[in-house]
Motif scaffolding. Sequence first.
Motif, mmCIF file in Angstrom:
data_model
loop_
_atom_site.group_PDB
_atom_site.id
_atom_site.type_symbol
_atom_site.label_atom_id
_atom_site.label_comp_id
_atom_site.label_asym_id
_atom_site.label_seq_id
_atom_site.Cartn_x
_atom_site.Cartn_y
_atom_site.Cartn_z
ATOM 1 N N MET A 1 -5.048 -8.593 -39.325
ATOM 2 C CA MET A 1 -4.715 -7.854 -38.100
ATOM 3 C C MET A 1 -3.866 -8.726 -37.181
ATOM 4 N N GLU A 2 -2.843 -8.118 -36.652
ATOM 5 C CA GLU A 2 -1.935 -8.853 -35.785
ATOM 6 C C GLU A 2 -2.634 -9.215 -34.480
ATOM 7 N N GLN A 3 -2.392 -10.447 -34.066
ATOM 8 C CA GLN A 3 -3.049 -10.876 -32.836
ATOM 9 C C GLN A 3 -2.423 -10.173 -31.627
ATOM 10 N N TYR A 4 -3.292 -9.685 -30.734
ATOM 11 C CA TYR A 4 -2.792 -8.984 -29.545
ATOM 12 C C TYR A 4 -2.432 -10.014 -28.479
ATOM 13 N N ILE A 5 -1.244 -9.907 -27.973
ATOM 14 C CA ILE A 5 -0.821 -10.802 -26.883
ATOM 15 C C ILE A 5 -0.563 -9.942 -25.663
ATOM 16 N N VAL A 6 -1.126 -10.342 -24.542
ATOM 17 C CA VAL A 6 -0.921 -9.521 -23.345
ATOM 18 C C VAL A 6 0.559 -9.522 -22.976
ATOM 19 N N SER A 7 0.987 -8.411 -22.382
ATOM 20 C CA SER A 7 2.416 -8.246 -22.100
ATOM 21 C C SER A 7 2.945 -9.318 -21.167
ATOM 22 N N ALA A 8 2.100 -9.772 -20.229
ATOM 23 C CA ALA A 8 2.572 -10.764 -19.269
ATOM 24 C C ALA A 8 3.006 -12.034 -19.991
ATOM 25 N N ARG A 9 2.360 -12.360 -21.138
ATOM 26 C CA ARG A 9 2.777 -13.534 -21.913
ATOM 27 C C ARG A 9 3.868 -13.170 -22.910
ATOM 28 N N LYS A 10 3.649 -12.014 -23.575
ATOM 29 C CA LYS A 10 4.576 -11.609 -24.624
ATOM 30 C C LYS A 10 5.982 -11.417 -24.064
ATOM 31 N N TYR A 11 6.051 -10.864 -22.860
ATOM 32 C CA TYR A 11 7.358 -10.567 -22.265
ATOM 33 C C TYR A 11 7.706 -11.519 -21.133
ATOM 34 N N ARG A 12 7.109 -12.699 -21.206
ATOM 35 C CA ARG A 12 7.479 -13.731 -20.240
ATOM 36 C C ARG A 12 8.955 -14.058 -20.462
ATOM 37 N N PRO A 13 9.763 -14.104 -19.414
ATOM 38 C CA PRO A 13 11.194 -14.315 -19.631
ATOM 39 C C PRO A 13 11.463 -15.668 -20.279
ATOM 40 N N ALA A 14 12.390 -15.678 -21.236
ATOM 41 C CA ALA A 14 12.739 -16.907 -21.939
ATOM 42 C C ALA A 14 14.128 -17.393 -21.547
ATOM 43 N N THR A 15 14.877 -16.556 -20.830
ATOM 44 C CA THR A 15 16.218 -16.948 -20.376
ATOM 45 C C THR A 15 16.358 -16.561 -18.900
ATOM 46 N N PHE A 16 17.321 -17.161 -18.235
ATOM 47 C CA PHE A 16 17.534 -16.828 -16.824
ATOM 48 C C PHE A 16 17.839 -15.344 -16.649
ATOM 49 N N SER A 17 18.624 -14.795 -17.592
ATOM 50 C CA SER A 17 19.033 -13.397 -17.412
ATOM 51 C C SER A 17 17.866 -12.427 -17.582
ATOM 52 N N SER A 18 16.788 -12.862 -18.230
ATOM 53 C CA SER A 18 15.659 -11.945 -18.391
ATOM 54 C C SER A 18 14.639 -12.067 -17.261
ATOM 55 N N VAL A 19 14.888 -12.963 -16.311
ATOM 56 C CA VAL A 19 13.993 -13.042 -15.144
ATOM 57 C C VAL A 19 14.259 -11.823 -14.267
ATOM 58 N N VAL A 20 13.179 -11.127 -13.902
ATOM 59 C CA VAL A 20 13.338 -9.860 -13.177
ATOM 60 C C VAL A 20 13.461 -10.103 -11.674
ATOM 61 N N GLY A 21 14.486 -9.521 -11.097
ATOM 62 C CA GLY A 21 14.552 -9.426 -9.635
ATOM 63 C C GLY A 21 14.963 -10.690 -8.896
ATOM 64 N N GLN A 22 15.485 -11.712 -9.597
ATOM 65 C CA GLN A 22 15.874 -12.951 -8.900
ATOM 66 C C GLN A 22 17.295 -13.331 -9.283
ATOM 67 N N ASP A 23 18.180 -12.350 -9.344
ATOM 68 C CA ASP A 23 19.513 -12.572 -9.901
ATOM 69 C C ASP A 23 20.296 -13.674 -9.181
ATOM 70 N N ALA A 24 20.312 -13.634 -7.840
ATOM 71 C CA ALA A 24 21.116 -14.592 -7.087
ATOM 72 C C ALA A 24 20.624 -16.008 -7.367
ATOM 73 N N LEU A 25 19.295 -16.139 -7.383
ATOM 74 C CA LEU A 25 18.693 -17.455 -7.568
ATOM 75 C C LEU A 25 18.960 -18.006 -8.969
ATOM 76 N N THR A 26 18.815 -17.161 -9.976
ATOM 77 C CA THR A 26 19.002 -17.664 -11.337
ATOM 78 C C THR A 26 20.473 -18.016 -11.592
ATOM 79 N N SER A 27 21.379 -17.250 -10.988
ATOM 80 C CA SER A 27 22.781 -17.600 -11.251
ATOM 81 C C SER A 27 23.146 -18.901 -10.541
ATOM 82 N N THR A 28 22.538 -19.174 -9.388
ATOM 83 C CA THR A 28 22.762 -20.467 -8.727
ATOM 84 C C THR A 28 22.263 -21.615 -9.605
ATOM 85 N N LEU A 29 21.084 -21.428 -10.181
ATOM 86 C CA LEU A 29 20.528 -22.475 -11.041
ATOM 87 C C LEU A 29 21.416 -22.680 -12.274
#
Length: 595
Positions: A1-29
């Motif tokens: 059986m596939e291990q269940y991973i909660v969405s908050a971990r499974k869909y944790r952003p892995a790139t700046f562009s996938s960070v939700v709602g912080q566009d100005a900040l991530t592009s500065t970084l």
Amino acid sequence: MEQYIVSARKYRPATFSSVVGQDALTSTLKNAIATGRLAHAYLFCGSRGVGKTSCARIFAKTINCTNRTPDGEACNECDSCRAFNSGASMNIVELDAASNNGVDDMRQLIDQVQVPPTQAKYRVFIIDEVHMLSAAAFNAFLKTLEEPPRFVVFILATTEKHKIIPTILSRCQIYDFNRITVSDMVSHLGRVAAAEGITAEPAALNVIARQADGAMRDALSIFDQVAASSRGNITYQSTIENLNVLDSAYYVRLVDAFTAQDIPAALTVFHEIRRKGFDSHFFINGLGAHLRDLMMASNPATLQLLDLPDDVRQTLAQQASKLKPEFLYDAMGICNETDLNYRTSSNKQLLVELALIRIAQLLNPSPRKSGQGEGSLKPIQPAPAKATAAPAPSSAAPTGIAQTSSPSPASPMAQEPAQTYRPAQPQHPVTNAADPGAVPPPRRKEATVLRVGVTGNDTGRPQRPAPASAATMTRTPAELTVEMVRQAWTEFANSLPAAQNVLKSELLKLTPEKVNDRWTVVSDNTVVATMLTQSADLIAAGVRQRLSCPDFNYELEIHEGELPPRYWSQQRVLEHLLEKDSFRDFYNKMKLSLI
Ligand SMILES: [Zn+2]
């Protein structure tokens, strides 16, 4: 059986562009990394769940990536990225300052800082909840923070920027994270749902996003909870049931009831909500929030500030267009007052019901606002002497009331004009006494000191002759003594049938007095006074008969020094209820039922 991973971990952003709602900040970084202008210390500030730690990790991975993509993201393929993604990288150190806030913890960290990175350019130290560090730990840390080895980058994260001492603030580049807007969350949740093969109604995702209150992590946890119970199809209905969220349609109905001044409808909505198990305090705050949204929706400029889907905004704007700003301000004020009084109130349900009643009456052109009748003795005008025009008793029932104005209100809640009520001057008192059913509907008054019951012959006109058929009733008011009137009063009270025991006992508590040639009965209780007013004709007729004096009249003076119950403040009602223990009386007056 596939291990269940909660969405908050499974869909944790892995790139700046996938960070939700912080566009100005991530592009500065990203820019800082691309141009190689790295500071040695960053401070990430923002409420929980907005992506501070995620951004810190992405930052650490990206500055060590040997093969960054053209748009400045980590490649996720080089050795360093793979080590980061598997959690095995030695070049990232995370410290939770909430649980490691002492000087010794900080000394350990400072020792680690001296160790150079392995197979990479930088070591990144992430200190979460940095405001929790003790003052001694802060001081131990300052020197290192100011001059770390060139391969070290500190990223401090905090939810409470104001607790960070200035010496730390001045050594860091500060990034303030936004709260994540509802619409950003909704679109991210939509992507997560699609990736999970779940269909979700936008309205349902909107409810989830609002519940999360700006924190993406919370939104994903709530999403998991709803998804678990909705078998691949998240509907609005299943979501509000699962989360025990109050459907905003209730508030829309409630405001409709307010606009229609329909108190029973407003109370019905409240009791439906209670039956569903919602807390009254939660309800009144939700109503306040809805009224606030309506206020925002009433103006196109502020409508845009509402963080809501377009269709909900339009519904609000439509409802708001029917309301005056004054109504919304007053209603919000009442909600706020109720919220403040809630904790100390001994009858919370009543408190909320009164708030609803008050709001529903806001659109009434209340006599309170006319500036009349408050704080002064209301002058009483003599009744017209129309009853004296026909000396012989006629077949018409002697129910003539010296009233001049509007038709009877359909309900006691309905607006009534300020008016003085006077018992009828009977042509045939005996008949009148025998016909209590003819008592007219009461008229309420707004004065703080009221007089009720003056009629006819004290206006200087000559005494009219007694009616022929009442030959035995020959006394004039001038012949009456205090003892006679009091005795007649008491006899009348005692003659009342058992069904009128309440009136009887109240009458027996009162004593007629003679003041300036007028007979006066003083009550200090507006509830009793209202009852006496309702029965004024009956009482007058009964006493007249016993006195053999058809021209006897009395005044009812209410010395409560305050408004009738209908206009009482919540506080006053509660005081009254606490003193008098007459909840049911009050409810009867309001035509409510205890539920
Ligand atoms: Zn890489």
